[in-house]
Design a protein around this motif. Structure first.
Motif, short mmCIF file in Angstrom:
data_model
loop_
_atom_site.label_atom_id
_atom_site.label_comp_id
_atom_site.label_asym_id
_atom_site.label_seq_id
_atom_site.Cartn_x
_atom_site.Cartn_y
_atom_site.Cartn_z
N ASP A 308 0.85 -1.18 0.00
CA ASP A 308 0.00 0.00 0.00
C ASP A 308 0.89 1.23 0.00
O ASP A 308 2.12 1.13 0.08
CB ASP A 308 -0.94 0.01 1.22
N VAL A 309 0.28 2.40 -0.13
CA VAL A 309 1.00 3.67 -0.07
C VAL A 309 0.40 4.49 1.07
O VAL A 309 -0.81 4.79 1.03
CB VAL A 309 0.88 4.44 -1.39
N PRO A 310 1.18 4.83 2.08
CA PRO A 310 0.64 5.62 3.19
C PRO A 310 -0.05 6.89 2.71
O PRO A 310 0.49 7.63 1.89
CB PRO A 310 1.89 5.95 4.03
N GLY A 311 -1.26 7.10 3.17
CA GLY A 311 -1.99 8.31 2.83
C GLY A 311 -2.76 8.23 1.53
O GLY A 311 -3.46 9.18 1.17
N ALA A 312 -2.65 7.13 0.80
CA ALA A 312 -3.36 6.98 -0.48
C ALA A 312 -4.34 5.82 -0.36
O ALA A 312 -3.96 4.71 0.01
CB ALA A 312 -2.38 6.72 -1.62
N GLY A 313 -5.61 6.08 -0.69
CA GLY A 313 -6.61 5.04 -0.63
C GLY A 313 -6.45 4.03 -1.75
O GLY A 313 -5.82 4.31 -2.78
N LYS A 314 -7.02 2.87 -1.58
CA LYS A 314 -6.94 1.82 -2.59
C LYS A 314 -7.46 2.32 -3.93
O LYS A 314 -8.56 2.85 -4.04
CB LYS A 314 -7.76 0.61 -2.15
N GLY A 315 -6.62 2.19 -4.98
CA GLY A 315 -7.01 2.58 -6.32
C GLY A 315 -7.03 4.07 -6.58
O GLY A 315 -7.37 4.50 -7.69
N SER A 316 -6.64 4.90 -5.61
CA SER A 316 -6.76 6.36 -5.78
C SER A 316 -5.82 6.90 -6.85
O SER A 316 -6.14 7.89 -7.51
CB SER A 316 -6.49 7.06 -4.44
N ILE A 317 -4.67 6.26 -7.06
CA ILE A 317 -3.71 6.75 -8.05
C ILE A 317 -4.07 6.30 -9.46
O ILE A 317 -3.63 6.88 -10.44
CB ILE A 317 -2.29 6.32 -7.64
#
Length: 455
Positions: A308-317
């Motif tokens: 995951d990426v801290p601060g980024a929701g699933k699929g947000s990018i």
């Protein structure tokens, strides 16, 4: 009668799908380029040294710049796309690889967590290694490093080469009932007022601005950077329209990436008008389908689902419609040359061709002559895209929840552990559970006001 874009798009899509193939399980689509990319031989030569001919190093750098833009509008249901000012490589590394962490949900057992951390560290280390070892220094003399992309065929840009090139002819059908949005349009060159608005300068200053400076200024504004003060030089006859046609030699000094961004900014508000020609229309060109390989991109990382990426929701990018969404990756492009569109053109179409920059997805450079609209130079008219998985693949795990507050009971007169257990559990025989939780050795020694933990 309007010429249907789909009557051109569908056979081109089918042909490209057959030629390129589709990776197993991948979602792949083809879209036309809304504004097109025009290129010349000088784009692939060392700046200031055309006498040296084509430079393979310069060609790789130009190609890498050309295919490094994040697409916009693949999911919009339109037949064409444009590209943003955001780079694929920097989005991949700085938004995904670099900040990525192993996804460790609270439900994952301890040994499994250790195995996941170890596997992820290996995965990320390989992605970082590829990124760090694949950088190249620019051969333009600029102090910059870029991540190279490799085309196949390698010399697709060479006007003398026939490798990978083949003649293609398509017929465009028309319909009187076709909605205007689904028909091929002429995109007209913007006038001075429209250019003035795009480059944020008064009209009288626009007319004095050299074309190369104007393109650089438009590109900077499109990227969201402050525009530099223009170097105003009197130009006889005012601003020349051919700046939006295949670029003359003096504009080759403007990098391809900047020309693409500038063309988008200058043309996205330009007027369009539908073609009114008959349905007897054929499109022919020499075509080369160019595959795009990114040796610095580690596919096993993108398709892995354990990070995951801290601060980024699933699929947000990779969320469609989000600013700079990395949802579709360019994996191939349609390069064409010797374009010819033959039809029983209307007088309105012939007049439009004199000042048009594009006909549908094709950049045009000359007025219709003897029923033929042509452009001999190299241009990129379409792209193949592969859909990326949800990025990042997981939400950041929530912080470990604080333990629930322990239930307590305050002893009142007449209480016994038996009566308290019966009240709390419905079974007085569970009194020892309360005794053990409160370290009570003698069940008869509880006091009024004493606070007991009820496990």
């Amino acid at each position: 009668m309007g010429l249907l874009t789909q009557s051109l798009l569908k056979p081109v899509q089918d042909w490209i799908k057959t030629e390129f193939g589709t990776p197993p399980g991948a979602s792949v689509v083809f879209r036309f380029d809304r504004f097109g990319v025009t290129l010349t031989d000088e784009d692939f030569m060392l700046p200031g040294h055309p006498e040296l001919g084509f430079s393979p190093e310069m060609a790789i750098e130009r190609f890498s710049d050309l295919v490094n833009r994040v697409p916009v509008g693949v999911d919009d249901g339109d037949d064409d796309v444009t590209f943003s000012e955001i780079d694929v490589d920097t989005s991949y590394f700085f938004r995904l690889v670099n900040p990525a962490e192993p996804y460790l949900p609270a439900t994952l057992p301890g040994p499994a967590k250790e195995r996941r951390i170890s596997a992820f560290d290996t995965l990320k280390a390989e992605a970082l290694k590829l990124w760090e070892t694949q950088g190249l220094a620019s051969v333009t003399g600029q102090i910059r490093e870029f991540r190279p992309c490799t085309p196949a065929p390698i010399n697709w840009y060479d006007s003398r080469s026939t490798t990978g090139w083949q003649p293609r002819t398509f017929t465009i059908a028309g319909s009187d009932q076709a909605p205007a949005a689904q028909t091929l349009h002429w995109r007209m060159a913007p006038d001075d007022a429209q250019i003035s608005k795009a480059v944020q300068l008064p009209v009288d200053e626009v007319r004095k601005l050299p074309a190369s400076d104007m393109l650089r200024r438009a590109a900077r504004i499109q990227r969201g950077e402050p525009a530099l003060a223009p170097q105003l030089t009197p130009l006889p006859g005012g601003l020349l329209k051919p700046i939006l046609k295949p670029p003359p030699s003096d504009l080759i000094k403007v990098p391809v990436g900047d020309r693409i961004l500038a063309k988008r900014r200058l043309l996205e508000a330009a007027p369009v008008q539908p073609a009114t020609t008959s349905s007897q229309t054929t499109v022919s060109f020499d075509a080369c389908l160019v595959r795009i390989d990114r040796p610095w991109l580690f596919w096993p990382f993108l398709i892995d689902a354990t990070w995951d990426v801290p601060g980024a929701g699933k699929g947000s990018i990779s969320q469609s419609g989000a600013l700079g969404a990395l949802s579709w990756l360019p994996t191939g492009m349609l390069a064409i040359r010797n374009l010819k569109i033959t039809s029983n053109w209307s007088a309105q179409d012939i007049e439009a061709s004199a000042t048009a920059t594009n006909f549908g997805p094709f950049a045009v450079s000359e007025k219709i002559t003897n029923g033929v609209l042509s452009a001999s130079g190299l241009q990129i008219s379409g792209w193949q895209f592969q859909q990326l998985p949800a990025l990042p693949p997981n939400d950041e795990p929530p912080a470990t929840p604080a333990p629930a507050p322990k239930k307590q009971y305050t002893v009142v007169k007449g209480d016994t552990l038996w009566s308290i257990a019966r009240m709390m559990y419905g079974d007085g025989k569970k009194w020892k559970k309360i005794a053990d939780a409160n370290h009570i050795a003698d069940a008869n020694k509880i006091k009024v006001g004493q606070r007991l933990i009820i496990p």
